[in-house]
Design a protein around this motif. Structure first.
Motif, short mmCIF file in Angstrom:
data_model
loop_
_atom_site.label_atom_id
_atom_site.label_comp_id
_atom_site.label_asym_id
_atom_site.label_seq_id
_atom_site.Cartn_x
_atom_site.Cartn_y
_atom_site.Cartn_z
N GLN A 17 0.82 -1.20 0.00
CA GLN A 17 0.00 0.00 0.00
C GLN A 17 0.86 1.27 0.00
O GLN A 17 0.44 2.31 0.51
CB GLN A 17 -0.94 0.00 1.21
CG GLN A 17 -0.24 -0.07 2.56
CD GLN A 17 -1.23 -0.21 3.71
OE1 GLN A 17 -2.32 -0.79 3.55
NE2 GLN A 17 -0.87 0.32 4.88
N LEU A 18 2.04 1.18 -0.60
CA LEU A 18 2.92 2.34 -0.68
C LEU A 18 2.30 3.37 -1.63
O LEU A 18 2.04 3.06 -2.79
CB LEU A 18 4.30 1.93 -1.19
CG LEU A 18 5.35 3.04 -1.29
CD1 LEU A 18 5.73 3.53 0.10
CD2 LEU A 18 6.59 2.54 -2.04
N PHE B 129 6.54 6.69 -3.43
CA PHE B 129 7.49 5.88 -4.20
C PHE B 129 8.26 6.74 -5.19
O PHE B 129 9.46 6.57 -5.38
CB PHE B 129 6.75 4.75 -4.92
CG PHE B 129 7.66 3.79 -5.65
CD1 PHE B 129 8.75 3.21 -5.02
CD2 PHE B 129 7.41 3.48 -6.98
CE1 PHE B 129 9.59 2.33 -5.71
CE2 PHE B 129 8.25 2.59 -7.67
CZ PHE B 129 9.34 2.02 -7.03
N ALA B 130 7.56 7.68 -5.83
CA ALA B 130 8.22 8.57 -6.79
C ALA B 130 9.29 9.41 -6.10
O ALA B 130 10.40 9.59 -6.63
CB ALA B 130 7.19 9.48 -7.46
N ASN C 126 3.03 -3.80 -7.64
CA ASN C 126 3.76 -2.82 -8.46
C ASN C 126 5.07 -3.47 -8.90
O ASN C 126 5.93 -3.79 -8.07
CB ASN C 126 4.04 -1.57 -7.64
CG ASN C 126 4.72 -0.47 -8.44
OD1 ASN C 126 5.62 -0.72 -9.23
ND2 ASN C 126 4.29 0.76 -8.21
N PRO C 127 5.28 -3.67 -10.21
CA PRO C 127 6.48 -4.38 -10.66
C PRO C 127 7.78 -3.68 -10.31
O PRO C 127 8.81 -4.34 -10.11
CB PRO C 127 6.28 -4.49 -12.17
CG PRO C 127 5.35 -3.37 -12.51
CD PRO C 127 4.44 -3.25 -11.34
N PHE C 128 7.75 -2.36 -10.23
CA PHE C 128 8.97 -1.62 -9.93
C PHE C 128 9.33 -1.71 -8.45
O PHE C 128 10.51 -1.82 -8.10
CB PHE C 128 8.82 -0.16 -10.36
CG PHE C 128 8.53 -0.01 -11.82
CD1 PHE C 128 9.50 -0.31 -12.77
CD2 PHE C 128 7.28 0.39 -12.25
CE1 PHE C 128 9.23 -0.20 -14.12
CE2 PHE C 128 7.00 0.52 -13.60
CZ PHE C 128 7.97 0.21 -14.54
N VAL C 129 8.33 -1.67 -7.58
CA VAL C 129 8.57 -1.90 -6.16
C VAL C 129 9.04 -3.34 -5.96
O VAL C 129 10.00 -3.60 -5.21
CB VAL C 129 7.29 -1.64 -5.33
CG1 VAL C 129 7.51 -2.04 -3.87
CG2 VAL C 129 6.87 -0.18 -5.43
N ARG C 130 8.38 -4.26 -6.61
CA ARG C 130 8.73 -5.69 -6.49
C ARG C 130 10.17 -5.93 -6.93
O ARG C 130 10.92 -6.65 -6.26
CB ARG C 130 7.76 -6.52 -7.33
CG ARG C 130 7.95 -8.01 -7.19
CD ARG C 130 6.80 -8.79 -7.81
NE ARG C 130 6.71 -8.60 -9.26
CZ ARG C 130 5.69 -8.01 -9.88
NH1 ARG C 130 4.68 -7.51 -9.18
NH2 ARG C 130 5.68 -7.89 -11.19
N LEU D 281 15.89 -7.00 -5.62
CA LEU D 281 17.32 -6.71 -5.76
C LEU D 281 18.06 -6.78 -4.43
O LEU D 281 19.25 -7.11 -4.40
CB LEU D 281 17.52 -5.30 -6.37
CG LEU D 281 17.41 -5.15 -7.87
CD1 LEU D 281 17.49 -3.68 -8.26
CD2 LEU D 281 18.52 -5.93 -8.57
N HIS D 282 17.33 -6.49 -3.35
CA HIS D 282 17.95 -6.48 -2.02
C HIS D 282 17.66 -7.75 -1.22
O HIS D 282 17.99 -7.83 -0.04
CB HIS D 282 17.48 -5.25 -1.24
CG HIS D 282 17.93 -3.96 -1.84
ND1 HIS D 282 17.24 -3.35 -2.86
CD2 HIS D 282 19.02 -3.19 -1.60
CE1 HIS D 282 17.88 -2.25 -3.22
NE2 HIS D 282 18.95 -2.12 -2.47
N ALA D 283 17.02 -8.70 -1.89
CA ALA D 283 16.75 -9.98 -1.23
C ALA D 283 17.38 -11.14 -1.97
O ALA D 283 17.26 -12.29 -1.54
CB ALA D 283 15.23 -10.20 -1.13
#
Length: 225
Positions: A40-41, A46-47, A161-165, A170-172
């Motif tokens: 729910q960001l 996010f931007a 959201n594919p960009f959040v995902r 990347l960090h996992a």
């Protein structure tokens, strides 16, 4: 004064974490983290984050560059070169691609930043520029261990959201987590004489506090119900 035998058995990294439980937990439970975990960001938050973090990737490259120069063995230098390569070939393209896809302006070095974001950027860079190799490693351990921990957790329930995902993933992924482990191994491998706990703890806590303010800045001026 008699030493607690359990203290001597703790690793240096465990001692650092124990000394910063309050700020560590505050960051792990930060609104930004919780919003991602709950998918729910707010889009505007996010931007803002993308614009701030995209700028910081360049600073991170400078920080690891300082570590590279200050490293005392060729093996450490080789590893740090790999870190710089990952930043330039994975994270920089992510921001370029994502900012373009979302029709957001590219990050510019001369664009004004909120005070909390500028403080994070300058504070981290100051440690790298003026600190010892050990201090640089501790500062990046605080930041990357924090990210690896919450992103591993958030990656279990991926965002729509594919960009959040992608950013969380990347960090996992093993590459990033192995970098966190390398930083921990560096700290844990130092002798008691080399490991300045008081100074290291202060840096560890400072970085986490800076991270909290940095992520809070993403919500500035948002009008939410």
């Amino acid at each position: 004064m008699q030493m607690n035998p359990h203290m001597t058995q703790q690793t240096h990294s465990a001692r650092l974490l124990a000394s910063a439980t309050d700020v560590w937990q505050a960051m792990q439970a930060h609104r930004f983290v919780v919003d991602i975990e709950r998918d729910q960001l707010p889009a505007e938050a996010f931007a803002r984050y993308l614009s701030y973090e995209g700028r910081f990737v360049e600073t991170a490259m400078a920080i690891f560059g300082y570590a590279l120069v200050k490293a005392d063995t060729i093996a450490h230098k080789h590893w740090l070169i790999g870190v710089l390569n990952a930043l330039s070939t994975e994270q920089v393209p992510y921001f370029e691609r994502t900012l373009a896809a979302l029709n957001l302006p590219a990050a510019h070095d001369d664009a004004p930043l909120p005070a909390a974001v500028a403080a994070f950027d300058s504070g981290m860079l100051e440690i790298a520029r003026n600190g010892t190799y050990e201090e640089v490693i501790v500062s990046m351990l605080a930041a990357e261990w924090m990210y690896g921990t919450w992103c591993t957790r958030a990656d279990q329930t991926p965002s729509r959201n594919p960009f959040v995902r992608e950013w969380v993933a990347l960090h996992a992924e093993p590459t990033f987590l192995s970098q966190v482990q390398w930083l921990k191994d560096q700290v844990d491998g130092w002798s008691e004489q080399r490991f300045d706990f008081a100074r290291s703890s202060a840096i560890f806590r400072k970085v986490l506090a800076l991270e909290i303010d940095f992520h809070s800045a993403c919500y500035a001026a948002l009008t939410l119900s």
